[in-house]
Design a protein around this motif. Structure first.
Motif, PDB file in Angstrom:
ATOM      1  N   LYS A   1       0.827  -1.189   0.000  1.00  0.00           N
ATOM      2  CA  LYS A   1       0.000   0.000   0.000  1.00  0.00           C
ATOM      3  C   LYS A   1       0.871   1.252   0.000  1.00  0.00           C
ATOM      4  N   ALA A   2       0.289   2.360  -0.471  1.00  0.00           N
ATOM      5  CA  ALA A   2       1.027   3.619  -0.517  1.00  0.00           C
ATOM      6  C   ALA A   2       0.046   4.775  -0.430  1.00  0.00           C
ATOM      7  N   THR A   3       0.553   5.902   0.055  1.00  0.00           N
ATOM      8  CA  THR A   3      -0.205   7.159   0.020  1.00  0.00           C
ATOM      9  C   THR A   3       0.506   8.102  -0.940  1.00  0.00           C
ATOM     10  N   ILE A   4      -0.274   8.894  -1.693  1.00  0.00           N
ATOM     11  CA  ILE A   4       0.285   9.771  -2.725  1.00  0.00           C
ATOM     12  C   ILE A   4      -0.243  11.179  -2.510  1.00  0.00           C
TER      13      ILE A   4
ATOM     14  N   LEU B   1      -2.067  19.767  -5.886  1.00  0.00           N
ATOM     15  CA  LEU B   1      -3.317  19.618  -5.127  1.00  0.00           C
ATOM     16  C   LEU B   1      -2.984  19.519  -3.641  1.00  0.00           C
ATOM     17  N   PRO B   2      -2.559  20.600  -3.032  1.00  0.00           N
ATOM     18  CA  PRO B   2      -2.181  20.550  -1.612  1.00  0.00           C
ATOM     19  C   PRO B   2      -3.375  20.216  -0.732  1.00  0.00           C
ATOM     20  N   GLY B   3      -3.086  19.459   0.323  1.00  0.00           N
ATOM     21  CA  GLY B   3      -4.134  19.100   1.268  1.00  0.00           C
ATOM     22  C   GLY B   3      -4.893  17.850   0.881  1.00  0.00           C
TER      23      GLY B   3
END
Length: 639
Positions: free
Chosen positions: A474-477, A482-484
């Motif tokens: 799994k990963a977060t991008i 697109l800040p926030g």
């Protein structure tokens, strides 16, 4: 002498000042060595280890191109429409150049189809060559069996000739021997007649099909069975008769053996009839020709032997004939042995021919596959010249900068100007879309299809971290544009070849988003945090609470207000915490940083846990050896 009131007051003031200064000085000296500690308690919880990487969003857009040139006559879609693969997008009225390009593409397609047919024909020929080589191999193997039988017969003939010679060399010939010569003459005549018949029928056999050949071989097989039965009956009668000589019994036995071998040969030929070809029939004719010549020689020899003994007693000439017959039998045996010995070489050559034929067929198969690919490519090239432009894939239409009446030209600009420039054409008010930078071997771009697949991003991972990355993690991008906003995804591909730039090796990792987003556009800068490992219900401390000296890692623990160095074994790291495998217990109070009231300077780097969740200031009893504790974690401690 009494002091005046004024002088008394001044003296009192001095005393008071001295007392105040003394008190202040004492207090300052007392507080100089006071030390305070910022601490945190050892807690249980979950730790998530991850690595960071930077990259960009990969393109999910498919350009729609055409090789057709002319005027846009009709547009079937508009910007943002959802289409399926094969749907019409627009129609072009071809100009002269477009018509010529279409005709050339069609001719190329027909040429590719012709080449494919030629390759298929070559492949068929190669397969026939394999079949022919396999038949030659089978014939060589059967020839070896036949030669083995000939060798056995030659050995038997030699034994018979030796017996005949032994019987006459020291005694006169008897009536029984004359009878044997007569029977031998009859047998030779029959053998000659049979060989002549088989040879005469050889030409007819060449033109017969497989079914006719099987019928003929079936008749030969039946004849061979009858001959074997007759020879067997004659042999049994000779054994039962008291008047039969040993030579006659021997002759009957040899006749039975010959009939048995003839039957086996006929059976083998019949069993293999389905595999016979014209080449096999021609080889059979040559074999029958040799059999005929041998039968002629045997007939002449038998005739001579009969003529020599039928009307006169045995003489020296007869004995000489027996001796010569023995020599002839020996020579025949030597020849049969030589032919049999060479049979293995023939089989080896046939095997080699089969291997060569199969290799040729394999090459022809590759040629057929290439020809098929050429046909597919030629067909696609032809489709690109057609006046109707269709959607290559399903998705959403974008970049449709066309209007009815616009001229699409295949000429490309040599300069660096923008593509899709418009200009008046022939006073009819239509605009022109020239090649520009988007023209090339792929044709003129007329639109873009945005695939409905989830976005994909590619990230560069360092050589230190790549060994921890696995597909499915799994990963977060996050995206700079697109800040926030944070997206989730998983690793779907890893390029383990790597690239080197300025001495730094990186590896490309592909991550696919878990969901689609219209805001995510190709080539946007992205950052990923790939989760490599998680552990739950483990002891945790702040990552800057430990320090390493050599191979030993220690943590400062407050016990009864006094700092103590405790060796620990650490496990998994996250950005702010580290797992404690051994050395501490839940609830232990570890020092994050040391504060002195005189300097108010931290003995370690500032902690992200200051003032929140991991305890607060604790007074201590004095400076411990080594000065400050904790300190920031070195990068080498993390790997």
């Amino acid at each position: 002498m009494k002091l005046s009131t004024k002088r008394k007051s001044m003296l009192l003031a001095v005393v008071v000042i001295v007392i105040v200064v003394g008190v202040l000085t004492y207090r300052a000296l007392a507080n100089r060595d006071q030390i305070e500690y910022r601490t945190a308690k050892v807690e249980r919880g979950m730790i998530i280890s991850s690595i960071s990487a930077s990259g960009q969003i990969a393109s999910n857009n498919i350009p729609v191109t055409t090789q057709a040139t002319g005027i846009v006559k009709k547009i079937y879609v508009k910007e943002g429409d959802i289409v399926k693969a094969g749907d019409k997008l627009l129609t072009i009225e071809l100009d002269k150049n477009g018509q010529v390009a279409k005709a050339k593409a069609w001719a190329s397609y027909l040429s590719a189809k012709s080449a494919l047919e030629s390759a298929k024909q070559s492949n068929l020929v190669a397969k026939r060559d394999i079949k022919s080589a396999e038949i030659d191999l089978l014939n060589a193997q059967q020839s070896k069996l036949s030669l083995q039988r000939e060798l056995t017969l030659a050995k038997s003939a030699l034994v018979a000739a030796q017996d005949a010679w032994d019987a006459v060399k020291d005694r006169p010939i008897t009536d029984a021997e004359r009878k044997q010569k007569e029977l031998a003459l009859q047998a030779a005549q029959h053998a000659y007649d049979l060989a002549q018949m088989k040879y005469d029928n050889a030409d007819a056999s060449i033109s017969l099909d497989v079914e006719q050949t099987k019928l003929m071989l079936k008749k030969e097989l039946e004849s061979a069975k009858a001959a074997r039965e007759a020879a067997q009956d004659a042999y049994y009668r000779a054994l039962e008769s008291t008047s039969t000589t040993e030579a006659e019994r021997r002759q009957k036995e040899l006749s039975l053996q010959a009939a048995q071998y003839a039957l086996e040969l006929a059976q083998m030929k019949y069993d293999n009839a389905d595999k016979d070809t014209t080449a096999t029939a021609q080889q059979t004719k040559l074999s029958l020709q040799r059999e005929l010549e041998l039968a002629k020689a045997a007939l002449i020899a038998a005739q001579d032997a009969w003529d020599a003994v039928k009307n006169k007693p045995a003489s020296d000439a007869d004995r000489k004939q027996k001796e010569l017959a023995l020599q002839a039998a020996q020579n025949a045996l030597d020849l049969a042995q030589s032919k049999y010995d060479s049979a293995d070489a023939s089989i080896e050559r046939a095997n080699l021919s089969v291997s060569i034929a199969k290799q040729g067929a394999k090459s022809d198969n590759s040629a057929v596959e290439k020809a098929k690919a050429d046909v597919d490519a030629a067909w696609l090239a032809y489709q690109a010249t057609l006046p109707t432009v269709i959607a290559p894939v399903s998705g959403r239409v974008a970049d449709l900068n066309l209007v009815v009446g616009m001229v699409i030209s295949g000429a490309s600009s040599s300069g660096g100007g923008s593509s899709g420039g418009s200009s008046a054409q022939g006073g009819n008010g239509s605009s022109s879309l020239s090649g520009g930078n988007e023209s090339g071997s792929g044709g003129q771009k007329v639109a873009t299809i945005i695939s409905d697949n989830r976005p994909i991003a590619k990230f560069n991972v360092s050589e230190v971290d790549i060994i921890k990355v696995r597909t499915g993690q799994k990963a977060t991008i996050t995206l700079d544009a697109l800040p926030g906003k944070t997206y989730t995804g998983k690793v779907v591909g890893i390029d383990r070849t790597g690239t080197v730039s300025s001495g730094v090796t990186t590896y490309l990792v592909t991550i696919q988003f878990d969901s689609d987003s219209d805001e995510v556009q190709p080539n946007m800068a992205a950052n990923a945090s790939i989760i490599t490992e998680t552990k739950d219900n483990v002891l945790l401390i702040p990552s800057n609470a430990s320090r390493s000296v050599g191979n030993q890692t220690t943590v400062t623990v407050l016990k009864n207000g006094q700092p103590q160095q405790v060796p620990v074994t650490l496990g998994l790291y996250s950005d702010s915490q580290v797992e404690v495998v051994s050395g501490l217990s839940e609830g232990d109070e570890v020092v994050i940083e040391t504060l002195s009231s005189s300097s108010q300077q931290s003995a370690s780097s500032s902690s992200p846990f200051s003032g929140g969740g991991f305890g607060g200031m604790r007074p201590g009893g004095g400076m411990f050896p080594g000065g400050s504790v904790g300190g920031g974690m070195r990068s080498s401690d993390r790997h």
